[in-house]
Scaffold this motif. Structure first.
Motif, PDB file in Angstrom:
ATOM      1  N   GLU A  12       0.830  -1.210   0.000  1.00  0.00           N
ATOM      2  CA  GLU A  12       0.000   0.000   0.000  1.00  0.00           C
ATOM      3  C   GLU A  12       0.861   1.256   0.000  1.00  0.00           C
ATOM      4  O   GLU A  12       0.508   2.260  -0.635  1.00  0.00           O
ATOM      5  N   ILE A  13       1.978   1.219   0.713  1.00  0.00           N
ATOM      6  CA  ILE A  13       2.886   2.367   0.689  1.00  0.00           C
ATOM      7  C   ILE A  13       3.459   2.576  -0.712  1.00  0.00           C
ATOM      8  O   ILE A  13       3.560   3.715  -1.199  1.00  0.00           O
ATOM      9  N   GLU A  14       3.812   1.489  -1.389  1.00  0.00           N
ATOM     10  CA  GLU A  14       4.300   1.607  -2.763  1.00  0.00           C
ATOM     11  C   GLU A  14       3.200   2.141  -3.679  1.00  0.00           C
ATOM     12  O   GLU A  14       3.462   2.963  -4.567  1.00  0.00           O
ATOM     13  N   GLU A  15       1.976   1.691  -3.441  1.00  0.00           N
ATOM     14  CA  GLU A  15       0.833   2.174  -4.223  1.00  0.00           C
ATOM     15  C   GLU A  15       0.621   3.663  -3.980  1.00  0.00           C
ATOM     16  O   GLU A  15       0.297   4.424  -4.909  1.00  0.00           O
ATOM     17  N   LEU A  16       0.810   4.097  -2.729  1.00  0.00           N
ATOM     18  CA  LEU A  16       0.672   5.514  -2.398  1.00  0.00           C
ATOM     19  C   LEU A  16       1.722   6.346  -3.118  1.00  0.00           C
ATOM     20  O   LEU A  16       1.425   7.422  -3.649  1.00  0.00           O
ATOM     21  N   LEU A  36       9.456   8.977   5.299  1.00  0.00           N
ATOM     22  CA  LEU A  36       9.826   8.548   3.948  1.00  0.00           C
ATOM     23  C   LEU A  36       9.555   9.653   2.954  1.00  0.00           C
ATOM     24  O   LEU A  36      10.340   9.873   2.026  1.00  0.00           O
ATOM     25  N   LEU A  37       8.434  10.321   3.124  1.00  0.00           N
ATOM     26  CA  LEU A  37       8.138  11.504   2.303  1.00  0.00           C
ATOM     27  C   LEU A  37       7.023  12.300   2.944  1.00  0.00           C
ATOM     28  O   LEU A  37       6.261  11.801   3.769  1.00  0.00           O
ATOM     29  N   ARG A  38       6.943  13.556   2.555  1.00  0.00           N
ATOM     30  CA  ARG A  38       5.950  14.479   3.108  1.00  0.00           C
ATOM     31  C   ARG A  38       5.282  15.204   1.938  1.00  0.00           C
ATOM     32  O   ARG A  38       5.965  15.741   1.070  1.00  0.00           O
ATOM     33  N   ILE A  39       3.944  15.215   1.934  1.00  0.00           N
ATOM     34  CA  ILE A  39       3.160  15.849   0.884  1.00  0.00           C
ATOM     35  C   ILE A  39       2.410  17.038   1.482  1.00  0.00           C
ATOM     36  O   ILE A  39       1.736  16.919   2.509  1.00  0.00           O
ATOM     37  N   LYS A  40       2.541  18.182   0.814  1.00  0.00           N
ATOM     38  CA  LYS A  40       1.788  19.372   1.206  1.00  0.00           C
ATOM     39  C   LYS A  40       1.318  20.036  -0.072  1.00  0.00           C
ATOM     40  O   LYS A  40       2.087  20.684  -0.788  1.00  0.00           O
ATOM     41  N   VAL A  48       4.407  10.182   5.210  1.00  0.00           N
ATOM     42  CA  VAL A  48       4.519   8.735   5.046  1.00  0.00           C
ATOM     43  C   VAL A  48       5.699   8.216   5.872  1.00  0.00           C
ATOM     44  O   VAL A  48       6.823   8.729   5.748  1.00  0.00           O
ATOM     45  N   TYR A  49       5.429   7.239   6.717  1.00  0.00           N
ATOM     46  CA  TYR A  49       6.456   6.566   7.501  1.00  0.00           C
ATOM     47  C   TYR A  49       6.513   5.103   7.072  1.00  0.00           C
ATOM     48  O   TYR A  49       5.714   4.656   6.250  1.00  0.00           O
ATOM     49  N   SER A  50       7.435   4.367   7.631  1.00  0.00           N
ATOM     50  CA  SER A  50       7.479   2.936   7.374  1.00  0.00           C
ATOM     51  C   SER A  50       6.338   2.273   8.137  1.00  0.00           C
ATOM     52  O   SER A  50       6.332   2.247   9.368  1.00  0.00           O
ATOM     53  N   GLY A  51       5.337   1.774   7.424  1.00  0.00           N
ATOM     54  CA  GLY A  51       4.230   1.082   8.064  1.00  0.00           C
ATOM     55  C   GLY A  51       3.003   1.919   8.357  1.00  0.00           C
ATOM     56  O   GLY A  51       1.988   1.376   8.805  1.00  0.00           O
ATOM     57  N   LYS A  52       3.054   3.216   8.096  1.00  0.00           N
ATOM     58  CA  LYS A  52       1.870   4.033   8.355  1.00  0.00           C
ATOM     59  C   LYS A  52       1.971   5.379   7.641  1.00  0.00           C
ATOM     60  O   LYS A  52       3.041   5.783   7.177  1.00  0.00           O
ATOM     61  N   VAL A  53       0.825   6.044   7.542  1.00  0.00           N
ATOM     62  CA  VAL A  53       0.785   7.437   7.098  1.00  0.00           C
ATOM     63  C   VAL A  53       0.022   8.233   8.146  1.00  0.00           C
ATOM     64  O   VAL A  53      -0.843   7.703   8.845  1.00  0.00           O
ATOM     65  N   VAL A  54       0.361   9.492   8.247  1.00  0.00           N
ATOM     66  CA  VAL A  54      -0.373  10.419   9.111  1.00  0.00           C
ATOM     67  C   VAL A  54      -0.859  11.552   8.222  1.00  0.00           C
ATOM     68  O   VAL A  54      -0.076  12.150   7.485  1.00  0.00           O
ATOM     69  N   HIS A  55      -2.180  11.824   8.275  1.00  0.00           N
ATOM     70  CA  HIS A  55      -2.704  12.919   7.460  1.00  0.00           C
ATOM     71  C   HIS A  55      -3.541  13.858   8.312  1.00  0.00           C
ATOM     72  O   HIS A  55      -3.858  13.570   9.474  1.00  0.00           O
ATOM     73  N   ASN A  56      -3.883  15.000   7.735  1.00  0.00           N
ATOM     74  CA  ASN A  56      -4.522  16.069   8.504  1.00  0.00           C
ATOM     75  C   ASN A  56      -6.027  15.904   8.664  1.00  0.00           C
ATOM     76  O   ASN A  56      -6.689  16.719   9.294  1.00  0.00           O
ATOM     77  N   GLY A  57      -6.603  14.857   8.089  1.00  0.00           N
ATOM     78  CA  GLY A  57      -8.027  14.599   8.262  1.00  0.00           C
ATOM     79  C   GLY A  57      -8.930  15.337   7.293  1.00  0.00           C
ATOM     80  O   GLY A  57     -10.156  15.205   7.365  1.00  0.00           O
ATOM     81  N   SER A  58      -8.353  16.087   6.369  1.00  0.00           N
ATOM     82  CA  SER A  58      -9.177  16.787   5.385  1.00  0.00           C
ATOM     83  C   SER A  58      -9.811  15.798   4.411  1.00  0.00           C
ATOM     84  O   SER A  58      -9.325  14.679   4.232  1.00  0.00           O
ATOM     85  N   ALA A  67      -7.918   5.847  -1.909  1.00  0.00           N
ATOM     86  CA  ALA A  67      -7.564   5.344  -3.236  1.00  0.00           C
ATOM     87  C   ALA A  67      -6.590   4.171  -3.182  1.00  0.00           C
ATOM     88  O   ALA A  67      -6.500   3.395  -4.140  1.00  0.00           O
ATOM     89  N   ILE A  68      -5.881   4.020  -2.069  1.00  0.00           N
ATOM     90  CA  ILE A  68      -4.835   2.983  -2.034  1.00  0.00           C
ATOM     91  C   ILE A  68      -5.088   1.890  -0.982  1.00  0.00           C
ATOM     92  O   ILE A  68      -4.337   0.921  -0.915  1.00  0.00           O
ATOM     93  N   LEU A  69      -6.151   2.038  -0.178  1.00  0.00           N
ATOM     94  CA  LEU A  69      -6.455   1.004   0.810  1.00  0.00           C
ATOM     95  C   LEU A  69      -6.973  -0.245   0.107  1.00  0.00           C
ATOM     96  O   LEU A  69      -7.926  -0.190  -0.666  1.00  0.00           O
ATOM     97  N   LYS A  70      -6.362  -1.383   0.380  1.00  0.00           N
ATOM     98  CA  LYS A  70      -6.758  -2.639  -0.252  1.00  0.00           C
ATOM     99  C   LYS A  70      -7.937  -3.258   0.503  1.00  0.00           C
ATOM    100  O   LYS A  70      -7.920  -3.350   1.726  1.00  0.00           O
ATOM    101  N   LYS A  71      -8.919  -3.708  -0.257  1.00  0.00           N
ATOM    102  CA  LYS A  71     -10.105  -4.318   0.340  1.00  0.00           C
ATOM    103  C   LYS A  71      -9.980  -5.837   0.332  1.00  0.00           C
ATOM    104  O   LYS A  71      -9.540  -6.425  -0.656  1.00  0.00           O
ATOM    105  N   GLU A  72     -10.365  -6.449   1.449  1.00  0.00           N
ATOM    106  CA  GLU A  72     -10.355  -7.905   1.570  1.00  0.00           C
ATOM    107  C   GLU A  72     -11.209  -8.547   0.484  1.00  0.00           C
ATOM    108  O   GLU A  72     -12.350  -8.143   0.270  1.00  0.00           O
ATOM    109  N   GLN A  73     -10.648  -9.533  -0.214  1.00  0.00           N
ATOM    110  CA  GLN A  73     -11.350 -10.156  -1.341  1.00  0.00           C
ATOM    111  C   GLN A  73     -11.808 -11.591  -1.064  1.00  0.00           C
ATOM    112  O   GLN A  73     -12.633 -12.122  -1.812  1.00  0.00           O
ATOM    113  N   ILE A  74     -11.278 -12.234  -0.035  1.00  0.00           N
ATOM    114  CA  ILE A  74     -11.531 -13.660   0.167  1.00  0.00           C
ATOM    115  C   ILE A  74     -12.648 -13.915   1.169  1.00  0.00           C
ATOM    116  O   ILE A  74     -13.526 -14.753   0.944  1.00  0.00           O
TER     117      ILE A  74
END
Length: 278
Positions: A12-16, A36-40, A48-58, A67-74
């Motif tokens: 998911e991080i790679e997808e982001l 890892l990176l910061r978007i503004k 973006v960190y290793s294993g998580k993202v933190v966003h401002n809630g907007s 757009a990048i969260l994977k949905k369980e398919q099985i």
């Protein structure tokens, strides 16, 4: 709105990263070595960190995450259970079981559900207050001190241990959940503590189209993380009730400072620091 932290796996991080590149979102210099990176970019603010993202809630930031969260398919449902209060000498033992659909898993992730050990106490309590208002199958096994002590003695008299009692409580929550839901394929995840004892308690469960997993670091599964958050929330609420009822502060008081006649009503009697003051 306070920042929202969302756990992501490596894919998911790679997808982001690809999404950010595709949408030409503006990157700014990271503020720490752990980023890892910061978007503004306008109303979008994401770190973006290793294993998580933190966003401002907007709304705009949330759209990026969605757009990048994977949905369980099985699986139609993923069930999880976890406990709180096992390590505290005071208060109850709480075991919470939950059953989540793929859509609910996504919604929980959007709300910031992740390993409860990574969430500050007040933030966890605030999150739990929102989560318990959501509609999903839940089963609670709560052993308040008097009941806990009686149940522990019962297991002890049978030559059994605390892990036997935990296995009994987890399996009770899971069995009740399985009676409530209908599924084509489902998975149960338990935060592993004693494989054999738990497996024994679940040995009579029909496993047709059902996978049962005991997993070390089980909170990597959202269903277990959610169960843990709610269990801790209920434990803290129950401790608050005991504090109010007996006019003490169990979080700051030592067993030696509590009247012996009250100890069985607020404490787990097999703890060494409690036992010596009975």
């Amino acid at each position: 709105m306070p920042p929202i932290s969302v756990a992501l796996d490596k894919s998911e991080i790679e997808e982001l990263k690809l999404y950010i590149q595709k949408k030409s979102l503006k990157r700014v210099r990271p503020k720490t070595e752990y980023e890892l990176l910061r978007i503004k970019d306008g109303k979008i603010s994401i770190v973006v960190y290793s294993g998580k993202v933190v966003h401002n809630g907007s709304k705009e930031s949330q759209q990026v995450i969605d757009a990048i969260l994977k949905k369980e398919q099985i699986y139609d449902y993923i069930l999880g259970s976890d406990e709180a209060g096992k390590g505290e000498w005071y208060g109850p033992l709480v075991v919470e079981g939950v059953a989540l659909t793929p859509d609910l898993i996504i919604e929980c992730r959007r709300m910031g559900v992740r390993d409860s050990k990574s969430i500050a106490k007040q933030q966890l309590l605030n999150l739990a207050q929102k989560l318990v208002k959501q509609k999903f199958p839940r089963k609670l096994v709560i052993l308040k001190p008097e009941v806990y002590n009686s149940k522990y003695k019962e297991f002890q008299n049978e030559g059994k241990t605390l892990n036997d009692m935990l296995a009994w409580a987890h399996s009770a929550a899971i069995k009740d959940l399985l009676k409530e839901i209908k599924f084509n394929n489902a998975k149960v995840v338990i935060d592993k503590f004693d494989f054999q004892k738990t497996e024994y308690r679940l040995s009579n469960v029909d496993r047709t189209n059902l996978e049962i997993i005991q997993k070390t670091k089980g909170e990597s599964e959202i269903s277990v993380a959610l169960a843990s958050i709610i269990a801790k929330y209920i434990f803290e609420n129950e401790v608050d009730k005991l504090n109010k009822k007996y006019k003490i502060d169990l979080r700051k008081t030592k067993p030696a400072d509590i009247e012996p006649k009250i100890l069985p009503l607020v404490a787990k009697l097999h703890f060494k620091n409690v036992k010596k003051h009975l």
